[in-house]
Write an enzyme that holds these catalytic residues in place. Sequence first.
Site, short mmCIF file in Angstrom:
data_model
loop_
_atom_site.label_atom_id
_atom_site.label_comp_id
_atom_site.label_asym_id
_atom_site.label_seq_id
_atom_site.Cartn_x
_atom_site.Cartn_y
_atom_site.Cartn_z
N VAL A 190 0.83 -1.21 0.00
CA VAL A 190 0.00 0.00 0.00
C VAL A 190 0.87 1.26 0.00
CG1 VAL A 190 -1.79 1.27 1.25
CG2 VAL A 190 -1.89 -1.22 1.15
N GLU A 248 -9.91 6.44 5.79
CA GLU A 248 -10.74 5.92 4.68
C GLU A 248 -10.27 4.55 4.19
OE1 GLU A 248 -13.58 5.40 2.73
OE2 GLU A 248 -13.67 7.58 2.76
N VAL A 277 -11.37 0.73 5.62
CA VAL A 277 -12.59 -0.04 5.34
C VAL A 277 -12.81 -0.13 3.83
CG1 VAL A 277 -15.07 -0.21 5.73
CG2 VAL A 277 -13.61 0.80 7.50
N GLY A 315 -10.99 -0.86 1.31
CA GLY A 315 -9.94 -0.38 0.40
C GLY A 315 -10.28 0.89 -0.34
N GLY A 366 -2.42 -13.18 -2.99
CA GLY A 366 -2.02 -12.03 -2.17
C GLY A 366 -3.16 -11.23 -1.58
N GLU A 395 -4.75 -11.61 4.66
CA GLU A 395 -3.97 -10.95 5.69
C GLU A 395 -2.74 -11.81 6.00
OE1 GLU A 395 -4.99 -7.87 7.45
OE2 GLU A 395 -5.96 -7.95 5.52
N ASP A 448 -11.19 -9.79 10.29
CA ASP A 448 -10.91 -8.61 9.45
C ASP A 448 -12.23 -7.89 9.11
OD1 ASP A 448 -9.07 -7.09 7.51
OD2 ASP A 448 -10.62 -7.87 6.18
N LYS A 458 -13.67 -3.97 10.21
CA LYS A 458 -14.22 -2.97 9.30
C LYS A 458 -15.67 -2.62 9.66
CE LYS A 458 -11.14 -4.75 5.70
NZ LYS A 458 -11.01 -5.82 4.71
N GLY A 465 -5.52 -4.22 -2.37
CA GLY A 465 -4.61 -4.00 -3.50
C GLY A 465 -3.90 -2.67 -3.36
N1 HSE Z 1 -7.35 -9.25 3.75
C1 HSE Z 1 -8.19 -8.16 3.39
C2 HSE Z 1 -9.24 -8.70 2.41
C3 HSE Z 1 -7.38 -7.05 2.77
O1 HSE Z 1 -9.13 -9.85 2.01
O2 HSE Z 1 -10.17 -8.00 2.10
C4 HSE Z 1 -8.01 -5.71 2.83
O3 HSE Z 1 -8.34 -5.29 4.10
#
Ligand code: HSE
Length: 437
Positions: free
Chosen positions: A14, A129, A132, A134, A187, A190, A201, A205, A302
């Site tokens: 990122v 921002e 949550v 992306g 990829g 997490e 995760d 969010k 991403g």
């Molecule tokens: N591991 C998270 C996902 C990445 O799969 O959405 C973004 O927070």
Amino acid sequence: MKKLNVGLLGIGTVGGGTYHVLTRNAEEITRRTGVEIVVTQVADRNIDHATMVTNGNSALTTDAFAIVNNPEIDVVVELIGGYTLSKELVLKAIENGKHVVTANKALIALHGNEIFSAAQKAGVIVAFEAAVAGGIPIIKALREGLGANKIEWVAGIINGTTNFILTEMREKGLAFADVLGEAQRLGYAEADPTFDVEGIDAAHKLTIMSAIAFGMPMKFEQAYTEGITKLQQADIKYAEELGYRVKLLGISKRSDAGVELRVHPTLISEKRLIANVNGAMNAVVVKGDAVGPTLYYGAGAGAEPTASAVVADLMDVARLQNVPFESRVPYLAFQTDSIVDLPILPIAEIASAYYLRMRGNDKPGVLAGVTKILADRNISIDAMLQKEPDDNETEADIVILTHMTIEKNMDAAIAEIESLAAIVGKLVKIRMEELGK
Ligand code: HSE
């Protein structure tokens, strides 16, 4: 030209994306903000990689504290993740009077209350921002665009890894374990994939969205979290036969009794747009009393999608840094003294419709016994599916969709059904959501 000096903590995926977007779109960003946003200093453990990304245009260090203590830096961008060192760095930056931009959902969901309180005292901005969904500007939408509404509920596919896995399971008929490895290779996952597949995760969010939607503190520790590891191929298939898709949803609803805050696999009618969000994409539906349901869709992870959100936050800091504190949008959208400590409903108290699958002996009266238990508890059946037993088998799968009831009522009915002699083993229960009104 006014300048905003940025200190970047972490120039991995990122961070690298942020650097590239800021560089590539520098002219356009300055045209929008009237401010030149410059990455003055970067901290990363891997100096060779940092040198390659920055091409010698920023000062580099391996010491993140050198940035949070650097008087030249106006805003610290925290992209190192985790919640121990990152918390220390963010609080130090705030103490030093620096604004903070972070993509760290775990940090905000767990320690946001403390961080915002410190930031308010210091009069600095904390923007998140990118934490949550992306690249989807859902925080901006909830905090500002929907500000006229009383938000009634928020529901989202907010973890790309699990959405990818569920999509592959449905489209290719694969089992959960067979798809997880592929998601990791691509990829999306997490560092610890448990956070993805167990719904943690998504709960991070959801916690952040619910705080902003309803004007309450972060309550991550009270979120109900159930992942997709136990989801079976058979249920995805039966759901599809009945016109539904199974998605890992984060759902937060407000009622007079309290707030529902829950992440779990959920059946959604295939007619809903959100049911058709596939692969690693994210989507959030927000229901406001004035606007009705609204849908936000896009890449939830991403390098550049997440950078899009980080840079938008930096642009807000560039515009708002000289605006008096009371004229800025509050961290959680509501004035701090108006944040209300709303109670979170335990999962047993939530209201939902349900998908039930059981295995029963194929003989007279079995279904009648099951439906009587449901009727006695005032649980109404919406649809049903019974499969012929396979050759040489004496048991058949029975699938029932119910109308809404309180979860503890459903659990009591399930316990009774499981105690019937003709029912074999445990029932599968998956919650269902309408998401239309
Ligand atoms: N591991 C998270 C996902 C990445 O799969 O959405 C973004 O927070």
